[in-house]
Design a protein around this motif. Structure first.
Motif, PDB file in Angstrom:
ATOM      1  N   SER A   1      87.761  63.438  64.355  1.00 29.35           N
ATOM      2  CA  SER A   1      87.763  63.054  65.643  1.00 29.35           C
ATOM      3  C   SER A   1      87.182  61.680  65.763  1.00 29.35           C
ATOM      4  O   SER A   1      86.179  61.241  65.426  1.00 29.35           O
ATOM      5  CB  SER A   1      86.572  63.861  66.345  1.00 29.35           C
ATOM      6  OG  SER A   1      86.115  63.639  67.602  1.00 29.35           O
ATOM      7  N   GLU A   2      88.142  60.760  66.391  1.00 29.26           N
ATOM      8  CA  GLU A   2      88.002  59.256  66.749  1.00 29.26           C
ATOM      9  C   GLU A   2      86.974  59.343  67.818  1.00 29.26           C
ATOM     10  O   GLU A   2      86.008  58.411  67.804  1.00 29.26           O
ATOM     11  CB  GLU A   2      89.143  58.737  67.084  1.00 29.26           C
ATOM     12  CG  GLU A   2      90.286  58.651  65.846  1.00 29.26           C
ATOM     13  CD  GLU A   2      91.246  57.552  66.117  1.00 29.26           C
ATOM     14  OE1 GLU A   2      91.044  56.858  67.243  1.00 29.26           O
ATOM     15  OE2 GLU A   2      92.232  57.248  65.350  1.00 29.26           O
ATOM     16  N   HIS A   3      86.823  60.323  68.837  1.00 30.75           N
ATOM     17  CA  HIS A   3      85.800  60.297  69.633  1.00 30.75           C
ATOM     18  C   HIS A   3      84.403  60.316  69.081  1.00 30.75           C
ATOM     19  O   HIS A   3      83.656  59.281  69.694  1.00 30.75           O
ATOM     20  CB  HIS A   3      86.063  61.293  70.562  1.00 30.75           C
ATOM     21  CG  HIS A   3      85.136  61.399  71.797  1.00 30.75           C
ATOM     22  ND1 HIS A   3      84.857  60.475  72.762  1.00 30.75           N
ATOM     23  CD2 HIS A   3      84.191  62.390  72.115  1.00 30.75           C
ATOM     24  CE1 HIS A   3      83.947  60.605  73.328  1.00 30.75           C
ATOM     25  NE2 HIS A   3      83.692  61.950  73.314  1.00 30.75           N
ATOM     26  N   LEU A   4      84.360  60.995  68.260  1.00 30.17           N
ATOM     27  CA  LEU A   4      83.000  61.124  67.378  1.00 30.17           C
ATOM     28  C   LEU A   4      82.657  59.979  66.741  1.00 30.17           C
ATOM     29  O   LEU A   4      81.631  59.501  66.910  1.00 30.17           O
ATOM     30  CB  LEU A   4      82.859  62.422  66.427  1.00 30.17           C
ATOM     31  CG  LEU A   4      81.704  62.348  65.593  1.00 30.17           C
ATOM     32  CD1 LEU A   4      80.355  62.669  66.395  1.00 30.17           C
ATOM     33  CD2 LEU A   4      81.553  63.565  64.564  1.00 30.17           C
ATOM     34  N   MET A   5      83.543  59.249  66.140  1.00 30.83           N
ATOM     35  CA  MET A   5      83.333  58.181  65.392  1.00 30.83           C
ATOM     36  C   MET A   5      82.826  56.798  66.498  1.00 30.83           C
ATOM     37  O   MET A   5      82.046  56.088  66.065  1.00 30.83           O
ATOM     38  CB  MET A   5      84.453  57.794  64.476  1.00 30.83           C
ATOM     39  CG  MET A   5      84.785  58.497  63.625  1.00 30.83           C
ATOM     40  SD  MET A   5      83.491  58.799  62.209  1.00 30.83           S
ATOM     41  CE  MET A   5      82.490  59.979  62.693  1.00 30.83           C
ATOM     42  N   ARG A   6      83.549  56.804  67.491  1.00 26.80           N
ATOM     43  CA  ARG A   6      83.370  56.063  68.474  1.00 26.80           C
ATOM     44  C   ARG A   6      81.825  56.062  68.956  1.00 26.80           C
ATOM     45  O   ARG A   6      81.068  55.361  69.447  1.00 26.80           O
ATOM     46  CB  ARG A   6      84.268  55.761  69.584  1.00 26.80           C
ATOM     47  CG  ARG A   6      85.415  55.318  69.273  1.00 26.80           C
ATOM     48  CD  ARG A   6      86.398  54.906  70.568  1.00 26.80           C
ATOM     49  NE  ARG A   6      86.783  56.114  70.924  1.00 26.80           N
ATOM     50  CZ  ARG A   6      88.096  56.639  70.978  1.00 26.80           C
ATOM     51  NH1 ARG A   6      88.654  56.305  69.966  1.00 26.80           N
ATOM     52  NH2 ARG A   6      88.352  57.980  71.395  1.00 26.80           N
ATOM     53  N   LEU A   7      81.477  57.554  69.268  1.00 31.78           N
ATOM     54  CA  LEU A   7      80.208  57.868  69.857  1.00 31.78           C
ATOM     55  C   LEU A   7      79.135  57.379  68.831  1.00 31.78           C
ATOM     56  O   LEU A   7      78.009  56.866  69.175  1.00 31.78           O
ATOM     57  CB  LEU A   7      79.979  59.459  69.896  1.00 31.78           C
ATOM     58  CG  LEU A   7      80.586  59.902  71.253  1.00 31.78           C
ATOM     59  CD1 LEU A   7      80.551  61.689  71.146  1.00 31.78           C
ATOM     60  CD2 LEU A   7      79.626  59.557  72.449  1.00 31.78           C
ATOM     61  N   GLN A   8      79.494  57.719  67.514  1.00 30.28           N
ATOM     62  CA  GLN A   8      78.477  57.252  66.544  1.00 30.28           C
ATOM     63  C   GLN A   8      78.012  55.635  66.455  1.00 30.28           C
ATOM     64  O   GLN A   8      76.841  55.295  66.570  1.00 30.28           O
ATOM     65  CB  GLN A   8      79.059  57.733  65.259  1.00 30.28           C
ATOM     66  CG  GLN A   8      77.756  57.710  63.955  1.00 30.28           C
ATOM     67  CD  GLN A   8      76.788  58.676  64.348  1.00 30.28           C
ATOM     68  OE1 GLN A   8      76.800  59.739  64.073  1.00 30.28           O
ATOM     69  NE2 GLN A   8      75.617  57.941  64.516  1.00 30.28           N
ATOM     70  N   ALA A   9      79.412  55.059  66.743  1.00 27.55           N
ATOM     71  CA  ALA A   9      78.896  53.453  66.735  1.00 27.55           C
ATOM     72  C   ALA A   9      78.246  53.147  67.884  1.00 27.55           C
ATOM     73  O   ALA A   9      77.311  52.475  67.837  1.00 27.55           O
ATOM     74  CB  ALA A   9      80.602  53.022  66.620  1.00 27.55           C
ATOM     75  N   ASP A  10      78.621  53.751  68.971  1.00 31.45           N
ATOM     76  CA  ASP A  10      77.885  53.415  70.121  1.00 31.45           C
ATOM     77  C   ASP A  10      76.403  53.891  70.372  1.00 31.45           C
ATOM     78  O   ASP A  10      75.754  52.935  70.622  1.00 31.45           O
ATOM     79  CB  ASP A  10      78.547  54.254  71.400  1.00 31.45           C
ATOM     80  CG  ASP A  10      79.723  53.330  71.947  1.00 31.45           C
ATOM     81  OD1 ASP A  10      79.997  52.281  71.330  1.00 31.45           O
ATOM     82  OD2 ASP A  10      80.616  54.293  72.610  1.00 31.45           O
ATOM     83  N   LEU A  11      76.172  55.067  69.935  1.00 34.21           N
ATOM     84  CA  LEU A  11      74.829  55.724  69.891  1.00 34.21           C
ATOM     85  C   LEU A  11      73.628  55.027  68.973  1.00 34.21           C
ATOM     86  O   LEU A  11      72.590  55.117  68.854  1.00 34.21           O
ATOM     87  CB  LEU A  11      74.705  57.278  69.891  1.00 34.21           C
ATOM     88  CG  LEU A  11      75.631  57.863  71.127  1.00 34.21           C
ATOM     89  CD1 LEU A  11      75.627  59.041  70.967  1.00 34.21           C
ATOM     90  CD2 LEU A  11      74.908  57.321  72.537  1.00 34.21           C
ATOM     91  N   SER A  12      74.482  54.470  67.571  1.00 34.01           N
ATOM     92  CA  SER A  12      73.657  53.978  66.715  1.00 34.01           C
ATOM     93  C   SER A  12      73.558  52.322  66.762  1.00 34.01           C
ATOM     94  O   SER A  12      72.756  51.839  66.238  1.00 34.01           O
ATOM     95  CB  SER A  12      74.389  54.229  65.223  1.00 34.01           C
ATOM     96  OG  SER A  12      74.500  55.476  65.081  1.00 34.01           O
ATOM     97  N   GLY A  13      74.518  51.675  67.314  1.00 32.74           N
ATOM     98  CA  GLY A  13      74.521  50.472  67.529  1.00 32.74           C
ATOM     99  C   GLY A  13      74.766  49.828  66.219  1.00 32.74           C
ATOM    100  O   GLY A  13      74.562  48.620  65.816  1.00 32.74           O
TER     101      GLY A  13
END
Length: 492
Positions: A406-418
């Motif tokens: 899931s690319e959406h999850l990977m983008r979320l992980q980057a966004d929510l982790s910084g």
């Protein structure tokens, strides 16, 4: 002369996978066989030990062309870890079900032990918090149910073992061994040594005679038997726990490497052995290639991919369709804390309960799916933040596992982790790590060769500002506080 091949088998919670790898580390073929789990009571999660062995045989048969079987130089195994099996030594027949690492039937026993003041000493010796996920209380439960006076256990008539121990026993028919990294996850091993600890054995009521002999990750192990089309006698060259194998495939012995595996649950791991307490994390043995144990810090999350599959089953849709809805809808103010069987790292709260917060009459299935996917990223970041404190700032998070599709999850992980998230191009990384370790034992490649080996990855950069990230993290932690017991919430 034809070049040698390495066969790797990853026996996981939901499936058994097999990869055939050539001398350059390239995947020649692969296969997967699903395995079932049952929940006979709330909080109980069981599997059939016989089905797991049968799935290994089917995966190997589907992966290995008989024409190539003679080129297989050795086998590597990666396995689910804290799950536990009890079987008869003479017949090899399982005694009762396999208790899954997800099983929570020992939660009350955890509370009782904690009330005696045992939690601190258990953690100091084993490196693990007192929690139902680990094998020690599962061992006590199985023995209480099937050998309450421990007569058969003390006489050596019964064997207790994790999944690696069980599978290796199927190869040998008699030999009872366990790999050091898997042994360290039982909560019966002294993590600063590499042997069963008499204090822990007495506390949990487990006779030493029922346990396997601890060996290095490179063995010696029983050779292959009854694993067609492989000829009998092919050596087993490496065994690793599944999270440890994924770390190995990332060449995780290098300084600063931190990985997150997104499977049924999730593991965030870094090699290192910081002195003193590591709040929220476990200390365990990652592997031992014959030169002594390499230790790691790790945080374990109970439900990540399992949350998505549970929602898909609940709504009667395919998981892929649900993920697409999540990406389109966004959470819409909904937060979902998937504390099925409590919360794992960094909270280690077995009495936490699932919570859905922020529902409105306008909430739809897609919003709940998006909240569930955000929960995966929030939980992983909570553990990565604890790793920051233990081993130093984490700038890049290496990601692997099926849910990383899931690319959406990977983008979320980057966004929510910084943080930068580097997604592995190989989803079956635990299996590949077992192959890497086996090939290393066979001297087909060195650790330096593995460091130089190109493995494709995609990088995801954070795209939201720090204030937005802080706001969303605060809302998530507010939902987590609702999930935790009242007395815990009022003390934090």
């Amino acid at each position: 002369m034809a070049s040698p091949l390495i066969l790797a088998v990853d026996q996981g919670t939901s499936s058994t996978k097999a990869l055939l790898v050539d001398g350059g580390g390239r995947v020649v073929s692969r296969a997967a066989v699903p395995v079932a789990e049952t929940q006979p009571r709330p909080g109980w999660v069981e599997q059939s030990a016989d089905e797991l062995w049968d799935s290994v045989r089917k995966a190997v048969a589907a992966c290995v062309d008989p024409a190539l079987a003679g080129r297989v130089a050795g086998v590597g195994f990666s396995t689910q870890r804290e799950s536990l099996v009890l079987w008869e030594r003479r017949t090899g027949a399982p005694v009762g079900p396999l208790l899954s690492w997800q099983d929570q039937r020992t939660a009350a026993a955890c509370r009782e032990l904690a009330a005696t003041g045992a939690a601190g000493p258990v953690r100091a010796v084993s490196g693990m918090p007192l929690d139902p996920m680990f094998s020690a209380l599962k061992a006590r439960w199985l023995l209480d149910a099937h050998d309450p006076d421990r007569r058969r256990a003390r006489a050596g008539e019964l064997c207790l073992g994790t999944v690696d121990s069980w599978l290796l026993s199927r190869l040998s028919g008699a030999e009872h061994v366990i790999e050091a990294g898997n042994a360290s996850r039982t909560q019966l091993l002294a993590v600063d040594g590499e042997q069963w600890d008499e204090r822990l054995l007495e506390l949990f009521g487990v006779p030493r005679a029922v346990l396997p002999r601890v060996v290095a990750s490179s063995g010696p192990f029983p050779a292959v038997r009854d694993l067609a089309p492989l000829p009998d006698g092919v050596p087993v060259l490496a065994v690793l726990g599944d999270s440890h194998a994924a770390m190995f495939a990332h060449a995780g012995w290098r300084a600063g490497v931190v990985k997150a595996t997104y499977g049924t649950g999730s593991s965030v791991m870094a090699i290192g052995d910081p002195a003193g307490e590591v709040p929220g994390l476990c200390r365990s043995i990652a592997w031992d290639l014959g030169d002594g144990p390499v230790r790691a810090v790790e945080g374990n999350i109970r439900a990540t991919g399992r949350t998505i599959s549970w929602l898909a089953d609940l709504f009667g849709v395919e998981a892929g369709a649900l993920l697409a809805e999540a990406a389109e809808a966004g959470p819409g103010g909904v937060h979902f804390v998937p504390a099925f069987g409590g919360l794992g790292a960094p909270w280690w709260e077995p009495d936490a309960v699932p919570v859905v917060a922020g529902l409105s009459l306008g909430a739809r299935r897609g919003h709940l799916a998006a909240a569930a996917l955000e929960a995966v990223a929030f939980q992983v970041e909570d553990v990565v933040a604890a790793v920051d404190q233990a081993v130093g700032q984490v700038g890049v998070l290496l990601a692997d596992g099926g849910l990383t599709r899931s690319e959406h999850l990977m983008r979320l992980q980057a966004d929510l982790s910084g943080r930068t998230v580097a997604r592995s191009g190989e989803h079956d990384l635990s299996c590949l790590g077992a192959a890497d370790a086996a090939g290393h034992t066979a001297k087909l490649w060195t650790l330096q060769d593995l460091e130089r080996r190109h493995r494709p990855s995609d990088a995801f950069q954070p795209a939201i500002d720090p204030d937005e990230r802080a706001r969303r993290q605060a809302a998530w932690h507010a939902a987590v506080r609702r999930s935790r017991p009242f007395e815990e919430r009022t003390s934090t």
